[in-house]
Design a protein around this motif. Sequence first.
Motif, PDB file in Angstrom:
ATOM      1  N   ALA A 141       3.710   0.218  -7.192  1.00  0.00           N
ATOM      2  CA  ALA A 141       3.900   1.173  -6.105  1.00  0.00           C
ATOM      3  C   ALA A 141       3.020   0.461  -5.242  1.00  0.00           C
ATOM      4  CB  ALA A 141       4.268   2.665  -6.324  1.00  0.00           C
ATOM      5  N   VAL A 142       3.534  -0.172  -3.832  1.00  0.00           N
ATOM      6  CA  VAL A 142       2.572  -0.313  -2.954  1.00  0.00           C
ATOM      7  C   VAL A 142       2.618   1.065  -1.827  1.00  0.00           C
ATOM      8  CG1 VAL A 142       1.468  -1.453  -0.464  1.00  0.00           C
ATOM      9  CG2 VAL A 142       3.063  -2.125  -2.894  1.00  0.00           C
ATOM     10  N   ILE A 143       0.954   2.379  -1.808  1.00  0.00           N
ATOM     11  CA  ILE A 143       0.678   3.536  -1.140  1.00  0.00           C
ATOM     12  C   ILE A 143       0.834   2.552   0.326  1.00  0.00           C
ATOM     13  CG2 ILE A 143       0.104   5.505  -0.206  1.00  0.00           C
ATOM     14  CD1 ILE A 143       0.670   5.621  -3.359  1.00  0.00           C
ATOM     15  N   SER A 144       1.047   2.615   1.784  1.00  0.00           N
ATOM     16  CA  SER A 144       0.001   1.627   3.337  1.00  0.00           C
ATOM     17  C   SER A 144      -0.312   3.330   4.054  1.00  0.00           C
ATOM     18  CB  SER A 144       1.054   1.216   3.634  1.00  0.00           C
ATOM     19  OG  SER A 144       1.685  -0.237   3.045  1.00  0.00           O
ATOM     20  N   GLY A 145      -1.593   3.071   4.413  1.00  0.00           N
ATOM     21  CA  GLY A 145      -2.091   4.114   5.095  1.00  0.00           C
ATOM     22  C   GLY A 145      -2.821   3.278   6.629  1.00  0.00           C
ATOM     23  N   ALA A 167      -2.979   9.438  -1.025  1.00  0.00           N
ATOM     24  CA  ALA A 167      -2.462   9.867  -1.919  1.00  0.00           C
ATOM     25  C   ALA A 167      -1.839   8.885  -3.426  1.00  0.00           C
ATOM     26  CB  ALA A 167      -0.950   9.233  -0.902  1.00  0.00           C
ATOM     27  N   ALA A 168      -2.419   7.745  -3.744  1.00  0.00           N
ATOM     28  CA  ALA A 168      -2.204   7.589  -4.714  1.00  0.00           C
ATOM     29  C   ALA A 168      -2.592   8.507  -5.769  1.00  0.00           C
ATOM     30  CB  ALA A 168      -2.812   6.422  -4.699  1.00  0.00           C
ATOM     31  N   SER A 169      -3.728   8.755  -5.211  1.00  0.00           N
ATOM     32  CA  SER A 169      -4.520   9.881  -6.413  1.00  0.00           C
ATOM     33  C   SER A 169      -3.165  10.922  -6.979  1.00  0.00           C
ATOM     34  CB  SER A 169      -5.991  10.381  -6.512  1.00  0.00           C
ATOM     35  OG  SER A 169      -6.614   8.922  -6.008  1.00  0.00           O
ATOM     36  N   ALA A 170      -3.145  11.328  -5.626  1.00  0.00           N
ATOM     37  CA  ALA A 170      -2.043  12.667  -5.924  1.00  0.00           C
ATOM     38  C   ALA A 170      -0.186  12.918  -6.434  1.00  0.00           C
ATOM     39  CB  ALA A 170      -2.108  13.423  -4.633  1.00  0.00           C
ATOM     40  N   GLU A 199      11.068   9.088  -6.400  1.00  0.00           N
ATOM     41  CA  GLU A 199      10.428  10.410  -5.416  1.00  0.00           C
ATOM     42  C   GLU A 199       9.162  10.165  -5.520  1.00  0.00           C
ATOM     43  OE1 GLU A 199      15.322  11.831  -6.067  1.00  0.00           O
ATOM     44  OE2 GLU A 199      13.341  12.789  -7.046  1.00  0.00           O
ATOM     45  N   VAL A 200       8.553  10.237  -6.447  1.00  0.00           N
ATOM     46  CA  VAL A 200       7.477  10.800  -6.042  1.00  0.00           C
ATOM     47  C   VAL A 200       6.410  10.488  -5.809  1.00  0.00           C
ATOM     48  CG1 VAL A 200       4.955  11.186  -8.172  1.00  0.00           C
ATOM     49  CG2 VAL A 200       7.257  11.879  -8.581  1.00  0.00           C
ATOM     50  N   PHE A 201       6.733   8.557  -5.687  1.00  0.00           N
ATOM     51  CA  PHE A 201       5.208   7.558  -4.490  1.00  0.00           C
ATOM     52  C   PHE A 201       5.743   7.701  -3.611  1.00  0.00           C
ATOM     53  CE2 PHE A 201       4.722   5.278  -8.342  1.00  0.00           C
ATOM     54  CZ  PHE A 201       3.484   4.896  -8.900  1.00  0.00           C
ATOM     55  N   THR A 202       7.289   7.859  -3.117  1.00  0.00           N
ATOM     56  CA  THR A 202       7.656   8.254  -2.091  1.00  0.00           C
ATOM     57  C   THR A 202       7.438   9.826  -1.634  1.00  0.00           C
ATOM     58  OG1 THR A 202       9.742   8.738  -2.085  1.00  0.00           O
ATOM     59  CG2 THR A 202       9.248   6.779  -1.639  1.00  0.00           C
ATOM     60  N   GLU A 203       7.646  10.552  -2.024  1.00  0.00           N
ATOM     61  CA  GLU A 203       7.151  12.732  -1.714  1.00  0.00           C
ATOM     62  C   GLU A 203       5.750  12.211  -1.318  1.00  0.00           C
ATOM     63  OE1 GLU A 203       9.573  13.179   0.411  1.00  0.00           O
ATOM     64  OE2 GLU A 203      11.217  12.124  -0.281  1.00  0.00           O
TER      65      GLU A 203
END
Length: 461
Positions: A253-257, A274-277, A339-343
């Motif tokens: 998963a790649v989370i971008s901010g 966001a990644a920690s959550a 879903e968890v990652f995107t939401e």
Amino acid sequence: MITTPLKGAKTSVSSTSDQQELITYFKSTTLLKNPIVIDLQNQSRTSKINVFTSSDCSIWTKECSDEILRISQKTEHVKWIKSVRRKIHEHPELAFQEHETSKLVRQELDKMEISYRFPLATTGIRAIIGSGQPPFVALRADMDALPIQEAVEWEHKSKIAGKMHACGHDAHVAMLIGAARILKAREKNLKGTVILIFQPAEEAGNGAKRMIKDGALENVEAIFAAHVSHQHPTGVIGSRTGALLAGCGFFRAVISGKTGQASNPHHSIDPLLAASAAVISLQSIVSRESNPLDSQVVSVTSFNGGDNLDMIPETVTLRGTFRAFSTTNFYQLLKRIREVFTEQASVFRCNATVEFFEDKDTIYPPTVNDDRMYEHVKKVAGDLVGTTNFKVVPPMMGAEDFSFYSEVIPAAFFYIGIRNETLGSIHTGHSPHFMIDEDVLPIGAATHAAIAERYLYDYGS
């Protein structure tokens, strides 16, 4: 095999008494007490199958199993099967690169005058023994090694730097070639056809899927395979009905901010938060959404936001794995991870992309043993090694691409013990210290041969 510790297994077991019991059992069989003496002087060096005789097992009795076991434990056969395994061990080859291993297998099949198709899935082989008529039953061995530097110092240590047979596939191939030799000697007894599948790329390569695509299971109605196990004393056989090994998948998963100075976080959009959550929320999938009696795993194994201590990163990359024992639960986990990652990313004003590497063949379905095929293995094992040396084993969170065969036709996967503390055969697969007790080789060959021959007897016309 993608490994994980055996559920509920002890880290140290005393196998001396079990091994002695197994040796006593082998010595007590009637046919081993009175071996057939065969004159080998006039036999050709390459005519290996003619040194064995076989009785007419038109009615299957335990004596038929004893005869198969006796053939496998003849001195000449044991010496040969060990030499095959050692040659393969010295020259390990990675997934879809098993060219020399495949060549060795074909040379041995040629000596036995066993016909085969090659290549399947680049280096795979489909050999055939028997009448050429139904029923068709298959036996499978995987051929690939691992990118591991061998740490075991012995005469036949890997000669290829950074590569090792650390999961026992060299033994699997040797046992199946040994079974081929026994079955060829007893070909007149076969009430149908045995297919021998020598498969590349089990280790994260999904060679089974490629073999199926190339026709390895053509006409086959059932399939069996073994895996060596350090959890059981040498020669002890274990399996279970139903789910034996988990389905396995991997994710990234790649989370971008928005990057910014750590001293002024209000000017950034923090993907670390966001990644920690998301990591915390992923744990609730198993603990709050799945049946506690149905084992599942979601593990984040990598969390990377860079190494700049004064900056909030623009992206965070997370990687991990997930496991489940049913296909339904497996794909539910996949859905919920996405879903968890995107939401969770959206809650913190970030975006997320999630990849499951489907195009790279890294998803393995669960390995599920058919009830009838499991009972067949149990019955054959009881005759060969004694009922006390067959163990019902717990499910494991490891994964195996044999699962692709079990999705298509009735199948049974079983373990055969290699644990011998005196020799040091105690280390789990994928360890640089992994080694096997080679006394397992003739027992494994006999088990394969008996499973196939008796299947044809039980299910043939």
